[in-house]
Design a protein around this motif. Structure first.
Motif, PDB file in Angstrom:
ATOM      1  N   SER A  11      17.463 -30.533 -58.425  1.00 56.84           N
ATOM      2  CA  SER A  11      17.675 -29.357 -57.579  1.00 56.84           C
ATOM      3  C   SER A  11      16.891 -28.154 -58.105  1.00 56.84           C
ATOM      4  O   SER A  11      16.343 -27.368 -57.321  1.00 56.84           O
ATOM      5  CB  SER A  11      19.166 -29.020 -57.501  1.00 56.84           C
ATOM      6  OG  SER A  11      19.887 -30.082 -56.895  1.00 56.84           O
ATOM      7  N   VAL A  14      13.634 -25.840 -56.175  1.00 54.14           N
ATOM      8  CA  VAL A  14      13.416 -24.401 -56.058  1.00 54.14           C
ATOM      9  C   VAL A  14      11.970 -24.059 -56.405  1.00 54.14           C
ATOM     10  O   VAL A  14      11.342 -23.211 -55.756  1.00 54.14           O
ATOM     11  CB  VAL A  14      14.391 -23.626 -56.970  1.00 54.14           C
ATOM     12  CG1 VAL A  14      14.101 -22.124 -56.921  1.00 54.14           C
ATOM     13  CG2 VAL A  14      15.832 -23.879 -56.545  1.00 54.14           C
ATOM     14  N   VAL A  60      15.757 -23.258 -51.025  1.00 50.06           N
ATOM     15  CA  VAL A  60      16.491 -22.511 -52.051  1.00 50.06           C
ATOM     16  C   VAL A  60      17.995 -22.629 -51.833  1.00 50.06           C
ATOM     17  O   VAL A  60      18.769 -22.903 -52.767  1.00 50.06           O
ATOM     18  CB  VAL A  60      16.052 -21.029 -52.043  1.00 50.06           C
ATOM     19  CG1 VAL A  60      16.886 -20.222 -53.039  1.00 50.06           C
ATOM     20  CG2 VAL A  60      14.569 -20.920 -52.378  1.00 50.06           C
ATOM     21  N   ALA A 119      20.767 -24.645 -54.318  1.00 48.34           N
ATOM     22  CA  ALA A 119      21.925 -23.960 -54.906  1.00 48.34           C
ATOM     23  C   ALA A 119      23.228 -24.679 -54.555  1.00 48.34           C
ATOM     24  O   ALA A 119      24.122 -24.843 -55.410  1.00 48.34           O
ATOM     25  CB  ALA A 119      21.964 -22.516 -54.412  1.00 48.34           C
ATOM     26  N   ILE A 165      23.603 -27.919 -56.661  1.00 46.82           N
ATOM     27  CA  ILE A 165      24.018 -27.665 -58.039  1.00 46.82           C
ATOM     28  C   ILE A 165      25.520 -27.391 -58.107  1.00 46.82           C
ATOM     29  O   ILE A 165      26.228 -27.882 -58.999  1.00 46.82           O
ATOM     30  CB  ILE A 165      23.203 -26.496 -58.630  1.00 46.82           C
ATOM     31  CG1 ILE A 165      21.736 -26.917 -58.807  1.00 46.82           C
ATOM     32  CG2 ILE A 165      23.791 -26.047 -59.967  1.00 46.82           C
ATOM     33  CD1 ILE A 165      20.825 -25.789 -59.220  1.00 46.82           C
ATOM     34  N   ALA A 166      26.032 -26.606 -57.159  1.00 51.48           N
ATOM     35  CA  ALA A 166      27.478 -26.347 -57.113  1.00 51.48           C
ATOM     36  C   ALA A 166      28.257 -27.649 -56.921  1.00 51.48           C
ATOM     37  O   ALA A 166      29.302 -27.866 -57.559  1.00 51.48           O
ATOM     38  CB  ALA A 166      27.780 -25.365 -55.978  1.00 51.48           C
TER      39      ALA A 166
END
Length: 396
Positions: A287, A291, A369, A373, A376-377
């Protein structure tokens, strides 16, 4: 036979994943409309997954697979010949057109439920790894075939929409290719006992608890994945760097080969650090790399970063599939596979429309992007919730 059907279906999926966004662009569809059409295909796939989950063990998995194959071929054919937004959207829904570039549809739900019966706890993850290797080799070849429109134009036959229609019709034929193999599957694939189809087994309280928690997390990951469909990434490379369809197809060909190799690496790593740790600790770096792709200054730099990402991003797939099948009872496999796949498909279906709107109103890089994010969460929450819930081979 299951490996062969997975491979053939994946070739079609890989082709559609790269070509569909380019084909819709050739129809002069706006980015938001492209996202809407892609979302309709995923909604159709989600509905098919729901039907398979509820009915396959009653009417027979083979019959369901045959019906799904026929619908996919018909829908893709209509989409390839139509021009209006309404008809293409309806065909995308009926044909379950998959802009992801990876096979995550209803047929996968059924084959995933069949696969554990062919192996043991100790070799289950390896079996899923090889299954996904066959899929990603198919995805790679399909991505390469997406350069057909460029080849047709170079040959002087048609440099416009006709080249894209021919490519989509090729995908429709490939979607029908698994049909003879499905017709030859024996009755033993219907249940783990090898008998005729039986009524769906109820879920135990423990299985319901696990599936509710993990499905909620899969919904987050699926929504993020919906922002990052192969068709949308293909559109990103086309619009941002003006890469040709052949170049984009070659890029995704290389990416799918890296995916295939990574599946075997995931099985090796899972034996040493566990399924959940493998899922999380390979997914987070992928991830972060995504980005960097969004902010890459040129296509060569973006391509290298994207390929590094693809070497890691799919390592959670065979481990995730193996993990879900391991923490439920064998007779619950179809339902567990269906529920988790349905949640992901439903979440994916929301993403393309949002991604199209982001691309049209803010920036081409916004979906990359935001999707990174969210992923990742998801990884952090998954590790906290399931690091202590271990499959049988890790508790021995």
């Amino acid at each position: 036979m299951l490996l062969a059907t997975a491979f053939l279906r994946a070739v079609a999926t890989g082709l559609v994943g790269v070509e569909l966004g380019l084909y819709l662009t050739s129809l002069s569809f706006q980015p938001a409309t492209v996202g809407f059409v892609l979302g309709a295909g995923l909604v159709g796939a989600a509905m098919a997954a729901l039907a398979s989950t509820l009915a396959a063990d009653r009417i027979g998995r083979r019959r369901m697979l045959v019906a799904l194959t026929l619908l996919a071929g018909a829908g893709c054919t209509v989409a390839a010949l139509a021009s209006s937004v309404a008809v293409v959207t309806a065909a995308s829904f009926v044909g379950m057109l998959n802009g992801m570039g990876r096979d995550r549809g209803a047929a996968l739900v059924l084959e995933q439920a069949m696969l554990p019966a062919t192996t043991t706890h100790a070799t289950r993850t390896r079996a899923f790894a090889w299954y996904n290797v066959c899929q990603d080799i198919g995805h790679a070849l399909g991505s390469l075939l997406a350069g057909m429109s460029t080849w047709i134009a170079a040959a002087g036959w048609d440099a416009g929409i006709g080249a894209h229609r021919a490519t989509m019709l090729t995908a429709a034929l490939l979607m029908l290719a698994p049909l003879p193999l499905y017709l030859r599957l024996g009755a033993r694939v219907e249940t783990f006992s090898g008998s005729a189809p039986v009524p769906r087994a109820p879920l135990s309280a423990e299985s319901r608890r696990i599936l509710m928690r993990i499905s909620a997390l899969f919904a987050v990951d699926g929504l993020a994945g919906g922002l990052l469909l192969t068709s949308l990434l293909s559109y990103f490379f086309f619009e941002r760097f003006h890469a040709s369809p052949a170049t984009i197809g070659a890029l995704f060909f290389a990416a799918r080969l890296l995916n295939a190799v990574s599946h075997l690496g995931a099985a090796w790593l899972a034996r040493r650090i566990g399924l959940v740790n493998t899922m999380v600790f390979t997914h987070v770096p992928s991830s972060l790399l995504l980005v960097t792709v969004a902010f890459a200054p040129s296509f060569p730099v973006a391509a290298v970063l994207f390929l590094l990402r693809e070497g890691l991003v799919e390592m959670d797939v065979p481990t995730r599939q193996s993990y879900v099948m391991a923490v439920v009872r064998p007779e619950e496999a179809t339902v567990a596979s269906g529920i988790t796949s349905l949640v992901r498909l439903a979440s994916w279906a929301v993403g393309p429309t949002a991604a199209g709107m982001f691309m049209q109103t803010t920036s081409l890089m916004t979906p990359l992007v935001v999707g990174a994010a969210m992923k990742i969460a998801y990884d952090v929450l998954l590790w906290r919730a399931f690091r202590s819930v271990r499959p049988p081979e890790e508790t021995a």
